[in-house]
Structures are given as structure tokens and as C-alpha cells.
Design an enzyme around this catalytic site. Structure first.
Site, mmCIF file in Angstrom:
data_model
loop_
_atom_site.group_PDB
_atom_site.id
_atom_site.type_symbol
_atom_site.label_atom_id
_atom_site.label_comp_id
_atom_site.label_asym_id
_atom_site.label_seq_id
_atom_site.Cartn_x
_atom_site.Cartn_y
_atom_site.Cartn_z
ATOM 1 N N TYR A 57 0.826 -1.198 0.000
ATOM 2 C CA TYR A 57 0.000 0.000 0.000
ATOM 3 C C TYR A 57 0.864 1.252 0.000
ATOM 4 C CZ TYR A 57 -4.170 -2.822 1.046
ATOM 5 O OH TYR A 57 -5.196 -3.736 1.014
ATOM 6 N N LEU A 212 -18.411 -0.335 0.265
ATOM 7 C CA LEU A 212 -19.198 0.752 -0.336
ATOM 8 C C LEU A 212 -19.008 0.793 -1.850
ATOM 9 C CD1 LEU A 212 -18.542 3.640 2.246
ATOM 10 C CD2 LEU A 212 -20.518 2.117 2.095
ATOM 11 N N GLY A 215 -17.348 3.769 -3.172
ATOM 12 C CA GLY A 215 -18.146 4.989 -3.028
ATOM 13 C C GLY A 215 -19.392 4.992 -3.878
#
Length: 339
Positions: A57, A212, A215
Site C-alpha cells: 500500500y 461501499l 463509493g
């Protein structure tokens, strides 16, 4: 937040996991150091203790920022999860993959960046379809016996591989996987075919990434904010729009944000599930943390389930057909009329 046990272990983790893939500004996006520290402060203040990162990451910056934060806080309070597998340097042919050599090297590098003596949960990041699963299980168990890792987990791997690994570990007296990380949301329910039933069988906690859908389920794409998403993404198609509009309807009925509805849906599935909530802004995280105070009614869940329904395929749909009934042995299915 309340705390839950992670899989078949006594490890207590908060009911929302903080995703830190955006800690760092490499690639032209993400949170800088100061904002990353603020996000971790806000998460900790609300009782959060479960952090998720990976060696790749932000080219290692995510682990470095967490390490800096940990050096000024109580390390034992936190349950720190990281991952190995993906290539994090170009120094040698074994700088990627699930093999033991890369596993050991990656863990040593992660420990340095994280400024810690141990990793609480180590995930295999993604299956390479090369390394024998017994090599993986033995390597993880050795790390646990050495005290460098406390628990093993796995991500983005076929259900049959995970099942074989856990069964082998049980037979050999090695440590088993306690958590499974996969993409899972109202837009991505296909893990319900094999991965989630497998996780339930082995008592593993599911830790969904992208709960999600990047988004999409907040309705931001419908409002014109396409951000970095590709036009051909399945998060922009007709099905995604239909599901998102139902999420928006339920949110309006409850007087909460769309993210609360989408996240709470993953937490109300009847199996151990701790969604990973990523954030690059403090306000974004604070809003998502309010999810724990939201409750969906049975009617709301049914409405969301119907909007997001998908084909289980064989044998899932076969088991649901008319004429398929349990016989007297229990657990076996007979075709009683359609043979």
C-alpha cells in the site's frame, strides 16, 4: 464501538476495521502524514482497534505511517493486520508470490516499516496459483511459533484452496486461517456462492474490502462525481444504479447517510462480518463510524436483498428449485419429481 471475536480465536477486534490503503500520497491521491494520524486518532477515540494495511500500500508508506503512529501509542491496544504476496520491490524473482521465501522476506520488511516486533494478523494477499498450499500453511505456522505473527488469514483466494489449507492445518496441528478478506457489498454478492459458506463452515470472520463499492453505494457517481473510476466499471452500469437508488431510498427513510445503510447491510448478513472502512479524510471516517448506531429493519434488508439479487449458479440455484427436498438422512438432497 463494540468488539467481536475474530474467527475461531479469542482475539477481540472492533466491529469496523480501519482500511489504510490511502495512507500516503503516492500516485497523486491519498492522505498525507498529518491527516493519516488524525484519522487514526479519530478511529481510536471511538474505540477502534483494528487496522488493515499491506506491504504494497502506497509503496510501503502506509505501513511506515502506521509504524510512526504506533511508536507514540500503546502498541498492545491495536490489532494490526498486514499482507504479503504482491511485488514490493524488483530486487529478485521471488519478490512476489505466496512462496515461503517471499513470505519471510516480506514479513521482516513489514516489521521494520511498522516499527514493531510482531504482526497481529498476517494475510496472504492474493492466491498466485503456483505455490503449494502446504508450503503456505507451514510457513505461516512457523512465523506464529517464532512470535513474529499472532494469527493467519487469507484474502482473494478460491474457496477450495482456503478449505484445503484449513483442513491440512487441522490435521497437521498448524495454525488455521481465522479471517477471509474478499470484495463484498450490495454490488458484489458473488462471494455468497462459495466463499462465504466456506467461511461460515470454518468459523472464519469475513472482512469485506470495498463494502461501499468504491463509493458507488453512497450515490456520489449518480450525483456526477466520477472521480478516478473508469467509464466501463461495473459500478456505473444499470444494475449498480438500480441498487444505489434503493440504498438512497432506505437512507432517506431512516434519516441516515447512504454509507450507513450499505455498511450495516454487510453487518446484518447472519455470519461474522467486519467491513473494512477506508478513509482519506477525517470527516469521511467520522461519518462512517456512525454506522454502528444504525439498525435496518427486516423490511429494509429484504428490499436491499431484492434489489441486489443475483444468480447463485450451480449448485446453489439447483438446491432451491421446486422438487428438491431434504431426505431422511438430513443434509442430502434428492430430486423427488423432476428426474
Amino acid at each position: 464501538m463494540n468488539y467481536k471475536l475474530l474467527g475461531r480465536s479469542g482475539l477481540k477486534v472492533s466491529e469496523l476495521c480501519l482500511g489504510t490503503m490511502g495512507f500516503g500520497t503516492e500516485g497523486g491521491w491519498g492522505a498525507d502524514a498529518a491527516t493519516s494520524f488524525e484519522i487514526m486518532d479519530a478511529y481510536t477515540k471511538e474505540g477502534g482497534n483494528f487496522l488493515d494495511t499491506a506491504n504494497v500500500y502506497k509503496l510501503g508508506t502506509s505501513e511506515k505511517l502506521i509504524g510512526e503512529y504506533m511508536s507514540n501509542h500503546d502498541r498492545d491496544y491495536f490489532v494490526l493486520a498486514t499482507k504479503y504476496s504482491l511485488k514490493d520491490n524488483t530486487t529478485n524473482p521471488n519478490a512476489s508470490g505466496n512462496n515461503r521465501k517471499n513470505m519471510m522476506r516480506s514479513v521482516e520488511e513489514s516489521l521494520k516499516r511498522l516499527k514493531t516486533d510482531f504482526i497481529d494478523v498476517l494475510y496472504l494477499h492474493i492466491w498466485d496459483d503456483i505455490t503449494p498450499i502446504d508450503e503456505v500453511m507451514r510457513g505461516l505456522d512457523d512465523l506464529i511459533r517464532q512470535g513474529k505473527v499472532n494469527y493467519a488469514a487469507i484474502s482473494d483466494t478460491p474457496a477450495w484452496v482456503v478449505a484445503k489449507g484449513n483442513t491440512l492445518a487441522e490435521l497437521m496441528g498448524w495454525s488455521q486461517f481465522i479471517a477471509l478478506q474478499v470484495e463484498y457489498s450490495l454490488l458484489s454478492r458473488t462471494p455468497e456462492r462459495d466463499l462465504i459458506p466456506m467461511a461460515k463452515h470454518f468459523g472464519m470472520t469475513v472482512t469485506p474490502w470495498a463494502p461501499l463499492a468504491g463509493g458507488a453505494l453512497t450515490g456520489k457517481y449518480l450525483k456526477g462525481d466520477k472521480g478516478r473510476i473508469k467509464p466501463e466499471s461495473n459500478r456505473l452500469n444499470e444494475r449498480a444504479e438500480k441498487i444505489t437508488r434503493v440504498v438512497m431510498e432506505v437512507a432517506k427513510e431512516l434519516g441516515v447517510s447512504e454509507s450507513h445503510v450499505a455498511l450495516q447491510w454487510t453487518m446484518s448478513r447472519g455470519f461474522s462480518c467486519i467491513p473494512i472502512v477506508g478513509a482519506t479524510k477525517v470527516d469521511q471516517l467520522k461519518d462512517n463510524l456512525k454506522t454502528v448506531d444504525v439498525q435496518l429493519t427486516a423490511e429494509h434488508i429484504a428490499k436491499l436483498d431484492e434489489a441486489s439479487k443475483f444468480e447463485l449458479g450451480f449448485p446453489g440455484d439447483f438446491f432451491k428449485e421446486d422438487g428438491v427436498k431434504m431426505n431422511s438422512f438430513g443434509g442430502f438432497y434428492d430430486r423427488v419429481e423432476k428426474r
